[in-house]
Design an enzyme around this catalytic site. Structure first.
Site, PDB file in Angstrom:
ATOM      1  N   HIS A  77      -3.797   1.928  10.434  1.00  0.00           N
ATOM      2  CA  HIS A  77      -4.745   1.374   9.454  1.00  0.00           C
ATOM      3  C   HIS A  77      -6.109   1.179  10.097  1.00  0.00           C
ATOM      4  CE1 HIS A  77      -1.197   0.394   7.008  1.00  0.00           C
ATOM      5  NE2 HIS A  77      -2.051   0.326   5.983  1.00  0.00           N
ATOM      6  N   LYS A  91      -7.933  -4.532   9.575  1.00  0.00           N
ATOM      7  CA  LYS A  91      -6.648  -5.087   9.091  1.00  0.00           C
ATOM      8  C   LYS A  91      -6.184  -6.210  10.015  1.00  0.00           C
ATOM      9  CE  LYS A  91      -2.109  -3.847   7.355  1.00  0.00           C
ATOM     10  NZ  LYS A  91      -2.280  -4.709   6.179  1.00  0.00           N
TER      11      LYS A  91
HETATM   12  P1  NAD Z   1     -10.482  -8.235   2.491  1.00  0.00           P
HETATM   13  O1  NAD Z   1     -10.575  -9.194   3.632  1.00  0.00           O
HETATM   14  O2  NAD Z   1     -11.528  -7.169   2.355  1.00  0.00           O
HETATM   15  O3  NAD Z   1     -10.436  -9.049   1.097  1.00  0.00           O
HETATM   16  C1  NAD Z   1      -9.758 -10.276   0.900  1.00  0.00           C
HETATM   17  C2  NAD Z   1     -10.649 -11.136   0.008  1.00  0.00           C
HETATM   18  O4  NAD Z   1      -9.927 -12.303  -0.375  1.00  0.00           O
HETATM   19  C3  NAD Z   1     -11.930 -11.622   0.730  1.00  0.00           C
HETATM   20  O5  NAD Z   1     -13.071 -11.287  -0.064  1.00  0.00           O
HETATM   21  C4  NAD Z   1     -11.724 -13.117   0.840  1.00  0.00           C
HETATM   22  O6  NAD Z   1     -12.938 -13.861   0.778  1.00  0.00           O
HETATM   23  C5  NAD Z   1     -10.850 -13.375  -0.390  1.00  0.00           C
HETATM   24  N1  NAD Z   1     -10.155 -14.666  -0.338  1.00  0.00           N
HETATM   25  C6  NAD Z   1      -9.601 -15.308   0.714  1.00  0.00           C
HETATM   26  N2  NAD Z   1      -9.105 -16.501   0.335  1.00  0.00           N
HETATM   27  C7  NAD Z   1      -9.348 -16.626  -0.986  1.00  0.00           C
HETATM   28  C8  NAD Z   1      -9.093 -17.625  -1.953  1.00  0.00           C
HETATM   29  N3  NAD Z   1      -8.472 -18.761  -1.626  1.00  0.00           N
HETATM   30  N4  NAD Z   1      -9.484 -17.389  -3.231  1.00  0.00           N
HETATM   31  C9  NAD Z   1     -10.107 -16.265  -3.582  1.00  0.00           C
HETATM   32  N5  NAD Z   1     -10.395 -15.268  -2.702  1.00  0.00           N
HETATM   33  C10 NAD Z   1     -10.014 -15.451  -1.432  1.00  0.00           C
HETATM   34  O7  NAD Z   1      -9.032  -7.584   2.609  1.00  0.00           O
HETATM   35  P2  NAD Z   1      -8.450  -6.273   1.868  1.00  0.00           P
HETATM   36  O8  NAD Z   1      -8.544  -5.091   2.757  1.00  0.00           O
HETATM   37  O9  NAD Z   1      -9.014  -6.194   0.476  1.00  0.00           O
HETATM   38  O10 NAD Z   1      -6.901  -6.655   1.798  1.00  0.00           O
HETATM   39  C11 NAD Z   1      -6.447  -7.830   1.160  1.00  0.00           C
HETATM   40  C12 NAD Z   1      -4.924  -7.904   1.233  1.00  0.00           C
HETATM   41  O11 NAD Z   1      -4.344  -6.844   0.462  1.00  0.00           O
HETATM   42  C13 NAD Z   1      -4.354  -7.765   2.657  1.00  0.00           C
HETATM   43  O12 NAD Z   1      -3.232  -8.615   2.786  1.00  0.00           O
HETATM   44  C14 NAD Z   1      -3.956  -6.307   2.701  1.00  0.00           C
HETATM   45  O13 NAD Z   1      -2.945  -6.035   3.656  1.00  0.00           O
HETATM   46  C15 NAD Z   1      -3.436  -6.115   1.302  1.00  0.00           C
HETATM   47  N6  NAD Z   1      -3.361  -4.737   0.800  1.00  0.00           N
HETATM   48  C16 NAD Z   1      -2.259  -4.423   0.060  1.00  0.00           C
HETATM   49  C17 NAD Z   1      -2.145  -3.168  -0.528  1.00  0.00           C
HETATM   50  C18 NAD Z   1      -0.958  -2.886  -1.419  1.00  0.00           C
HETATM   51  O14 NAD Z   1      -0.887  -1.794  -2.007  1.00  0.00           O
HETATM   52  N7  NAD Z   1      -0.052  -3.853  -1.587  1.00  0.00           N
HETATM   53  C19 NAD Z   1      -3.150  -2.221  -0.326  1.00  0.00           C
HETATM   54  C20 NAD Z   1      -4.264  -2.560   0.438  1.00  0.00           C
HETATM   55  C21 NAD Z   1      -4.369  -3.842   0.987  1.00  0.00           C
END
Ligand code: NAD
Length: 271
Positions: A157, A161
């Protein structure tokens, strides 16, 4: 029927912005709210403008309750702590909650299960069709191949991450463990360093690579005596996770409370 009203929590994140674009491109859903954490830099901005789809008249807020009161469902790719809090709200308001957040502890998973008594939750470490199909194939391969085929899950990744192994790697490891009729918690080997001794029989190994802008690469290797089978998925664009999440929300709309997976949504559940 009215469009399903969806809130994106974590709206300014990499997945949050991609989800806002996916909602804008999908019939039958509309963005009714956008939530970020307290103190986030993008509070007060228009969610559509931030995501590059033009003004949607939806301001990014750090006050979730009034936003949730007008919604049918939440799309949540944030952090484990945030997702647990939102699952509690979803249970109170009887909302659909699509959780893509990874890196949850066993205790977090229990909290999600408890919330799913009242909320309709779809949770998956990977929302893409390809990976969920891969998981079915991995389970079948693990069941069909003899025990002397060693299973290794390899993932790469992007450099930002924060959890390892990826939620997808764990999902694939669990599929292999299910195929073998064992519990992943007893079989998994997540780290190797120093004088490890020989590979334990029946282990399911994980190897993690991080770097650059890789969206998500996963391979499951079945290494047997004299031959090796490798099944691979490469995600080229985050939009496939986002469109999967929107599809999950539409599937869950009107369904009874419970904890569902992407396999349920995609009709890939094996009996
Ligand atoms: P990122 O850090 O870019 O985004 C996360 C966002 O959540 C940030 O903007 C942060 O400020 C916000 N956040 C944190 N606490 C919060 C709260 N209490 N209320 C509202 N917003 C809040 O991360 P990302 O790359 O977008 O990934 C996010 C998650 O999704 C990770 O756990 C990642 O592993 C997962 N993910 C899952 C899949 C899937 O298909 N299941 C795919 C991609 C990413």
């Amino acid at each position: 029927m009215a469009d399903m009203a969806l809130v994106v929590v974590g709206a300014a994140g990499r997945m949050g912005r991609t989800l806002i674009r996916a909602i804008a491109e999908t019939d039958g859903v509309r963005l009714s709210g956008a939530v970020e954490r307290e103190g986030a830099a993008d509070l007060g901005k228009d969610a559509g403008e931030l995501a590059g789809v033009g003004n949607l008249g939806v301001t990014i807020s750090d006050d979730p309750l009034p936003v949730f009161a007008k919604a049918d469902g939440l799309l949540d790719f944030t952090t484990p702590a945030a997702s647990i809090t939102y699952a509690g709200y979803a249970a109170q308001a009887r909302l659909v909650h699509v959780i893509g957040t990874t890196g949850m502890s066993a205790e977090d998973e229990e909290a999600v299960k408890a919330a799913a008594r009242h909320a309709t939750i779809v949770k998956s470490g990977n929302m893409s069709l390809g990976v969920n199909l891969l998981a079915v194939l991995v389970e079948q391969a693990a069941r069909a191949l003899p025990a002397d085929f060693d299973v290794e899950v390899l993932e790469m990744h992007h450099r930002h991450k924060v959890d390892a192994p990826s939620g997808t790697a764990l999902l694939l490891g669990k599929a292999a463990a299910d195929g073998r009729g064992v519990g992943l918690e007893n079989a998994s080997v997540r780290v190797r360093d120093g004088h490890t001794g020989p590979r334990p029989d029946g282990a399911i190994g994980f190897a993690t690579l991080r770097g650059g802008s890789v969206v998500g690469d996963h391979s499951v290797i079945f290494a047997g005596p004299g031959e090796r089978l490798t099944i691979t998925h490469n995600a080229e664009d985050r939009s496939l996770f986002a469109s999967g999440a929107v599809r999950a929300a539409l599937w869950a709309h009107g369904r009874k409370p419970g904890l569902y997976s992407m396999r349920d949504v995609l009709g890939l559940t094996q009996n």
